[in-house]
Design an enzyme around this catalytic site. Structure first.
Site, PDB file in Angstrom:
ATOM      1  N   ASP A 165       0.858  -1.188   0.000  1.00 11.37           N
ATOM      2  CA  ASP A 165       0.000   0.000   0.000  1.00 11.37           C
ATOM      3  C   ASP A 165       0.898   1.242   0.000  1.00 11.37           C
ATOM      4  OD1 ASP A 165      -2.158   1.719   0.129  1.00 11.37           O
ATOM      5  OD2 ASP A 165      -2.552   1.367   2.265  1.00 11.37           O
ATOM      6  N   ASN A 211      -3.515   3.490  12.938  1.00 12.62           N
ATOM      7  CA  ASN A 211      -4.622   2.541  12.925  1.00 12.62           C
ATOM      8  C   ASN A 211      -4.193   1.099  12.690  1.00 12.62           C
ATOM      9  OD1 ASN A 211      -7.607   1.999  12.778  1.00 12.62           O
ATOM     10  ND2 ASN A 211      -6.975   1.266  10.749  1.00 12.62           N
ATOM     11  N   HIS A 212      -3.195   0.921  11.820  1.00 14.31           N
ATOM     12  CA  HIS A 212      -2.852  -0.436  11.410  1.00 14.31           C
ATOM     13  C   HIS A 212      -1.362  -0.526  11.124  1.00 14.31           C
ATOM     14  CE1 HIS A 212      -4.276   2.037   7.990  1.00 14.31           C
ATOM     15  NE2 HIS A 212      -3.175   1.605   7.411  1.00 14.31           N
ATOM     16  N   GLN A 267      -3.332  -5.380   6.193  1.00 13.10           N
ATOM     17  CA  GLN A 267      -3.092  -4.262   7.115  1.00 13.10           C
ATOM     18  C   GLN A 267      -3.941  -4.445   8.375  1.00 13.10           C
ATOM     19  OE1 GLN A 267      -4.157  -1.352   4.161  1.00 13.10           O
ATOM     20  NE2 GLN A 267      -2.156  -0.369   4.276  1.00 13.10           N
ATOM     21  N   ASP A 316      -2.612   9.355   9.631  1.00 14.06           N
ATOM     22  CA  ASP A 316      -3.340   8.622   8.613  1.00 14.06           C
ATOM     23  C   ASP A 316      -4.610   8.000   9.195  1.00 14.06           C
ATOM     24  OD1 ASP A 316      -3.164   7.307   5.842  1.00 14.06           O
ATOM     25  OD2 ASP A 316      -3.406   5.558   7.138  1.00 14.06           O
ATOM     26  N   TYR A 331     -10.735   5.512  12.615  1.00 14.86           N
ATOM     27  CA  TYR A 331     -11.024   4.081  12.800  1.00 14.86           C
ATOM     28  C   TYR A 331     -10.273   3.431  13.965  1.00 14.86           C
ATOM     29  CZ  TYR A 331     -11.864   5.611   8.052  1.00 14.86           C
ATOM     30  OH  TYR A 331     -12.234   6.349   6.974  1.00 14.86           O
ATOM     31  N   LEU A 332      -9.729   4.245  14.848  1.00  7.55           N
ATOM     32  CA  LEU A 332      -8.807   3.728  15.863  1.00  7.55           C
ATOM     33  C   LEU A 332      -9.439   2.672  16.763  1.00  7.55           C
ATOM     34  CD1 LEU A 332      -5.926   4.621  16.130  1.00  7.55           C
ATOM     35  CD2 LEU A 332      -6.580   6.113  18.007  1.00  7.55           C
ATOM     36  N   GLU A 343     -12.842   0.291  18.101  1.00  4.42           N
ATOM     37  CA  GLU A 343     -14.059  -0.402  17.668  1.00  4.42           C
ATOM     38  C   GLU A 343     -14.997  -0.577  18.859  1.00  4.42           C
ATOM     39  OE1 GLU A 343     -10.908  -1.894  17.386  1.00  4.42           O
ATOM     40  OE2 GLU A 343     -10.642  -0.863  15.476  1.00  4.42           O
ATOM     41  N   GLU A 359      -6.230  13.173   8.835  1.00  3.80           N
ATOM     42  CA  GLU A 359      -6.833  12.788   7.554  1.00  3.80           C
ATOM     43  C   GLU A 359      -8.198  12.162   7.841  1.00  3.80           C
ATOM     44  OE1 GLU A 359      -6.087   9.121   5.947  1.00  3.80           O
ATOM     45  OE2 GLU A 359      -6.624   9.618   3.902  1.00  3.80           O
ATOM     46  N   HIS A 369      -2.732  11.659  -3.432  1.00  8.55           N
ATOM     47  CA  HIS A 369      -2.216  10.375  -3.922  1.00  8.55           C
ATOM     48  C   HIS A 369      -3.296   9.302  -4.002  1.00  8.55           C
ATOM     49  CE1 HIS A 369      -2.510  10.090   0.350  1.00  8.55           C
ATOM     50  NE2 HIS A 369      -2.270   8.803   0.326  1.00  8.55           N
TER      51      HIS A 369
HETATM   52  C1  GLC Z   1      -5.027   6.580   3.953  1.00  7.07           C
HETATM   53  C2  GLC Z   1      -4.022   6.811   2.834  1.00  7.07           C
HETATM   54  C3  GLC Z   1      -4.186   5.753   1.780  1.00  7.07           C
HETATM   55  C4  GLC Z   1      -4.010   4.382   2.414  1.00  7.07           C
HETATM   56  C5  GLC Z   1      -4.973   4.215   3.574  1.00  7.07           C
HETATM   57  C6  GLC Z   1      -4.681   2.970   4.350  1.00  7.07           C
HETATM   58  O1  GLC Z   1      -6.323   6.788   3.518  1.00  7.07           O
HETATM   59  O2  GLC Z   1      -4.172   8.095   2.312  1.00  7.07           O
HETATM   60  O3  GLC Z   1      -3.278   5.933   0.724  1.00  7.07           O
HETATM   61  O4  GLC Z   1      -4.209   3.376   1.451  1.00  7.07           O
HETATM   62  O5  GLC Z   1      -4.879   5.289   4.494  1.00  7.07           O
HETATM   63  O6  GLC Z   1      -3.479   3.113   5.071  1.00  7.07           O
END
Ligand code: GLC
Ligand code: CA
Length: 538
Positions: A60, A102-103, A171, A203, A207-208, A210, A245, A310
């Site tokens: 990713d 998150n992951h 992930q 990032d 979703y941190l 649940e 984000e 991106h």
């Molecule tokens: C965010 C990033 C994206 C990625 C996703 C999972 O949304 O911008 O590119 O695939 O997180 O990590």
């Protein structure tokens, strides 16, 4: 307030892999970015956001982190990173890095220990991820990467349980109910601040945590953690900036600012598609609507605005009807669609129409918040929809018309992705060197626009006041600070329109581009997709 640099900043988003290859292996790297710092400074931006640079299997593009405390060998070393930071700071540029809380990748040592009962550190890491005997929990959580995943659960044969993942199956989500995980992520943030980073893009923050019976997004427990992260950074490294984000509706983004004690900045996701909607429809209505939905944010916070990045141009924050319209209009070829979005770059989206590209930038640079430009869009780079996933918008930066667009000395087949070579956007036509030499190029226009913006802090900090009009194609507003009042008028349509300042109850202005003064009664024409930036003369 000296720490609020981000309020008048302009960000430039760099995919390190794509930017410049310093050692001829076909992959962009940190030394490559360093060699282009003068270009970035001369563009007129002041903050560089580096996409992930840490170790990763790159399934990713680095958002699948397999090591938090190092640089991916493709990109260089920690020393290279520190050198880059120093070289950037010498030029007055700041560096923002990524934190992906998150992951992790399933290759991360934490996950390796967690999923393998025979791993020597299994006991320590057993509860670091979200494990379950059934895949029936958290049914109310949506699937984000709908083109790739059918479930947010993935069976792990070694452990004999399912693990939770909001993104790709490789992930796994970390378990933030575990205090050790919470601490570990603070240490990661601390580490990158220690390396010299001025700020952190966080990032996928929604979703941190649940909880059963919820969408598992924006939960109070997640906000509590981000407040803890903020308090930690404020104490450890005052002035370090946190950018979220959070791809959410405007009302759900407000909590990410907290009472000015959570994130300094958050991307305004719902605004972005409405800029494209408004231009497609020649009508300001989508912009009026979203601005009316946009709540005031704490005084020490700022929106981050953008046209492209991106990822796919996300259509998660529009209605189903709007999404259909956007897909039909901007992604007629199904190959252009990805997940709930459109995987195209700015110039192809706007039909390479210079006036449209400029008015889109006019909105980006003057409406609200601090703008984030995506590398390559300043020269009008194209995309390649034949490439997988979102890679078509992540191709090598086009520096000149030499081999590999001047991006790399490697043989072409060694370059990590092919350079754009289609007839319209080919690197032989679209490249930095050619545009630098052409006074009328998009690159020089962007530089000029950023130069004007820099001289008027009200574009970043001023209060926004949208001005009503009888003509829905015209979108005008003022930005006001105690020091100055700016007036911006954008023509969202493909037709020219006559206007006079009197329409807006304004007496006299100075055009910021030409320096020319205009009186209330003078009628002037705004050409198709035209824009004017004025300072109101008192
Ligand atoms: C965010 C990033 C994206 C990625 C996703 C999972 O949304 O911008 O590119 O695939 O997180 O990590
Ligand atoms: Ca390289």
């Amino acid at each position: 307030m000296t720490n609020e640099w981000f309020k008048s900043a302009v960000f430039y988003q760099v995919f390190v892999r794509a930017f410049a290859d310093s050692n001829g292996d076909g992959i962009g790297d940190l030394r490559g970015v360093m060699s282009k710092l003068d270009y970035i400074r001369d563009l007129g931006v002041d903050t560089i956001w580096l996409m992930p640079i840490t170790p990763s299997p790159l399934r990713d593009h680095g958002y699948d982190v397999s090591g938090h405390f190092d640089v991916h060998p493709d990109y260089g070393t920690l020393q290279d990173f520190r050198d880059l930071v120093n070289a950037a700071h010498e030029r007055g540029l700041r560096i923002v890095v990524e934190l992906v809380p998150n992951h992790t990748s399933d290759q991360h040592p934490w996950f390796q220990a967690s999923h393998d009962p025979n791993h020597p550190e299994h006991e320590t890491y057993r509860d670091w991820y979200v494990w379950s005997d059934t895949d029936q929990k958290y049914k109310d959580a949506r699937i984000i990467f709908i083109d790739y995943e059918k479930s947010n659960w993935q069976w792990d044969a070694l452990r004999g349980q399912y693990y939770w993942h909001r993104f790709f199956y490789h992930q796994p989500d970390l378990n933030f109910d575990n205090p050790e995980v919470q601490k570990a992520m603070l240490r990661v943030a601390q580490f990158w601040v220690d390396q010299g980073a001025d700020g952190i893009r966080v990032d996928a923050p929604p979703y941190l945590i649940e909880r059963e019976g919820t969408s598992c997004e924006n939960l109070p427990e997640s906000h509590a953690y981000y407040k803890r992260l903020r308090a930690f950074l404020d104490a450890y490294s005052p002035g370090s900036m946190l950018l979220a984000e959070a791809n959410q509706w405007a009302k759900d983004t407000l909590p990410y600012f907290g009472d000015g004690d959570e994130f300094h900045m958050n991307f305004h996701f719902p605004l972005m598609p409405r800029i494209f909607l408004a231009l497609a429809q020649g009508n300001r209505e989508p912009l009026d609507w979203i601005l009316a939905q946009t709540p005031p944010i704490p005084a020490n916070c700022q929106w981050a605005t953008f046209l492209r990045n991106h990822d796919e141009l996300t259509l998660e924050m529009v209605t189903p009807d709007e999404r259909k319209f956007m897909w039909d209009f901007y992604a007629p070829d199904p190959e252009m669609r990805k997940n709930l979005g459109i995987r195209r770059r700015l110039a192809p989206l706007l039909e390479n129409d210079r006036a449209k590209i400029q008015v889109a930038h006019s909105l980006l640079l003057t409406l609200i918040g601090s703008p984030v430009l995506y590398y390559g869009d300043e020269i009008g780079m194209g995309d390649n929809i034949k490439l997988d996933d979102r890679w078509g918008c992540r191709t090598p930066m086009q520096w000149d018309d030499s081999k590999n667009a001047g991006f790399s000395d490697a043989p072409a087949d060694k370059v990590y992705l092919p350079v754009i070579s289609d007839p319209v956007f080919s690197y032989q036509l679209v490249n930095v060197a050619a545009e630098q030499d052409a006074p009328d190029s998009l690159l020089n226009w962007v530089r000029g626009a950023l130069n004007i913006r820099r001289q008027h802090p009200a574009f970043g900090r001023g209060e926004l006041n949208v001005l009503p009009t009888t003509n829905p194609a015209l979108f005008a507003y003022t930005r006001t600070t105690p020091q100055e009042k700016l007036l911006v008028i954008n023509n969202l349509s493909a037709h020219s329109h006559k206007i006079a300042l009197a329409d807006y109850g304004i007496q006299r202005v100075r055009d910021l581009e030409t320096g020319q003064d205009i009186e209330a009664s003078v009628e002037f024409e705004l050409p198709r997709y035209g824009y004017r930036w004025f300072q109101v003369v008192r």
